[in-house]
Design an enzyme around this catalytic site. Structure first.
Site, short mmCIF file in Angstrom:
data_model
loop_
_atom_site.label_atom_id
_atom_site.label_comp_id
_atom_site.label_asym_id
_atom_site.label_seq_id
_atom_site.Cartn_x
_atom_site.Cartn_y
_atom_site.Cartn_z
N SER A 1 11.53 -1.43 -3.89
CA SER A 1 11.82 -2.71 -3.25
C SER A 1 12.57 -2.42 -1.95
O SER A 1 13.27 -1.41 -1.84
CB SER A 1 12.72 -3.52 -4.20
OG SER A 1 13.52 -4.43 -3.48
N SER A 2 12.42 -3.34 -1.00
CA SER A 2 13.13 -3.15 0.28
C SER A 2 14.63 -3.10 0.06
O SER A 2 15.36 -2.46 0.81
CB SER A 2 12.81 -4.31 1.22
OG SER A 2 11.42 -4.43 1.33
N HIS B 1 4.42 -1.54 -0.62
CA HIS B 1 3.55 -2.20 0.37
C HIS B 1 2.36 -1.32 0.73
O HIS B 1 1.24 -1.81 0.90
CB HIS B 1 4.32 -2.45 1.68
CG HIS B 1 5.46 -3.42 1.55
ND1 HIS B 1 6.74 -3.10 1.90
CD2 HIS B 1 5.50 -4.70 1.11
CE1 HIS B 1 7.54 -4.14 1.71
NE2 HIS B 1 6.81 -5.12 1.21
N HIS C 1 7.51 -0.14 2.46
CA HIS C 1 7.78 0.96 1.54
C HIS C 1 6.50 1.30 0.76
O HIS C 1 5.45 0.70 0.99
CB HIS C 1 8.94 0.61 0.60
CG HIS C 1 8.76 -0.72 -0.08
ND1 HIS C 1 7.69 -1.01 -0.90
CD2 HIS C 1 9.51 -1.85 -0.06
CE1 HIS C 1 7.79 -2.23 -1.38
NE2 HIS C 1 8.88 -2.78 -0.87
N GLN D 1 6.89 -14.60 -8.75
CA GLN D 1 6.29 -14.96 -7.46
C GLN D 1 4.76 -14.95 -7.57
O GLN D 1 4.08 -15.84 -7.05
CB GLN D 1 6.75 -13.97 -6.38
CG GLN D 1 6.03 -14.10 -5.06
CD GLN D 1 6.71 -13.34 -3.94
OE1 GLN D 1 7.67 -13.78 -3.36
NE2 GLN D 1 6.19 -12.15 -3.61
O1 PAF Z 1 7.47 -10.80 -1.51
C1 PAF Z 1 7.81 -10.97 -0.32
O2 PAF Z 1 8.03 -10.02 0.44
C2 PAF Z 1 7.99 -12.39 0.19
O3 PAF Z 1 8.49 -13.22 -0.79
C3 PAF Z 1 6.71 -12.97 0.82
C4 PAF Z 1 5.63 -13.13 -0.20
C5 PAF Z 1 6.23 -12.05 1.94
C6 PAF Z 1 6.99 -14.35 1.41
O4 PAF Z 1 7.97 -14.30 2.40
#
Ligand code: PAF
Length: 282
Positions: free
Chosen positions: A187-188, A37, A34, A155
């Protein structure tokens, strides 16, 4: 365009590029590419000679089997989108047994307090799963740069920790949260929302901004009560948390007197779909 699914081929290509002094970027994703990204990939293109995007829906980070099953899977579409950005981008899209040759499992990491709250508290072992796959990816790619979105703030702190401990040669680039026109953080999972829920989801960012603007005017409990009433009154919406925390330690901030490094976090379940967002309120 190169699309690889075998670790050994990626390693060969990486060591060739490293021998030729190429700077390598890795953008880890779970696909369903998306605008968020795309922003990361475009930043990676600016920074490096070789850009790899990994697409792997990592089973070990899902604590809920239904969430894993329902996660959007759009590999061909993802490849086309990435292709449209640049034909030089390389994609790593392994099968599960390539990444988990001995069966899916996660390693247990010690990240201290930062995983005991919010997503870590509500999704046990989620961050162990994330750290397991990211460590595997960093071991394969040994990237000069890696790109993550600020939307997944907790994260990002975990990735920072992994890099400090094991991959000092990698530079983490954290990119701004990209938003829909209504403010919803991209977000996906947004694809799983129906039209009404999507329209109503503008309240999530509105409430974050409200919390930020009210921090010096109202008590934290009053802000929480207001936000909870507003969100819980929208059909299908349920506030999971609204937290005021220090942006480094994630310690709770309980009064507006200690507003250094304030960061505000929200999680809302919309018809069972978990949406998170955060705002810097320094
Ligand atoms: O943020 C994400 O899409 C996932 O947590 C990641 C960092 C690709 C790990 O699978």
């Amino acid at each position: 365009m190169i699309i690889e699914n075998k670790i050994k081929n990626v390693k060969k290509s990486i060591s060739y590029d490293k021998r030729n002094n190429k700077k390598i970027s890795l953008v880890p994703t779970m696909g369903s590419i998306h605008k968020g990204h795309i922003f990361l990939i475009e930043e990676a293109i600016k920074k490096s000679d070789v850009v790899w995007v990994s697409i792997f829906i990592n089973p070990s980070q899902f604590d809920d089997l239904n969430d894993y099953k329902n996660y959007p899977r759009t590999l061909n579409q993802d490849i086309n989108i990435i292709h449209s950005l640049s034909k030089n981008i390389r994609i790593f899209s392994p099968k599960i047994n390539e990444m988990y040759s001995e069966g899916v499992s996660y390693e247990k990491f010690d990240f201290g307090k930062i995983v005991k709250v919010m997503e870590g508290k509500h999704r046990p072992n989620h961050f162990n799963g994330v750290a397991t796959i990211v460590t595997k990816l960093f071991d394969i790619f040994k990237p000069d740069y890696t790109f993550f979105g600020q939307k997944d703030f907790q994260q990002v702190l975990i990735i920072k920790n992994i890099i400090e401990k094991k991959f000092k040669e990698t530079k983490l680039i954290t990119c701004k949260t990209v938003r829909e026109a209504n403010g919803l953080a991209i977000s996906s999972r947004n694809r799983l929302l129906d039209h009404n829920d999507y329209v109503n989801s503008k309240i999530i960012y509105e409430m974050l901004v409200f919390a930020k603007d009210s921090f010096n005017k109202l008590k934290i409990n009053e802000i929480k009560e207001h936000v909870s009433n507003k969100i819980n009154s929208v059909p299908n919406f349920e506030l999971v948390y609204l937290d005021f925390r220090n942006s480094n330690s994630l310690e709770k901030i309980i009064s507006s007197k200690e507003n250094q490094n304030l960061h505000i976090f929200i999680c809302v379940k919309v018809n069972g779909i978990r949406l998170i967002d955060n705002i810097d309120a320094k």
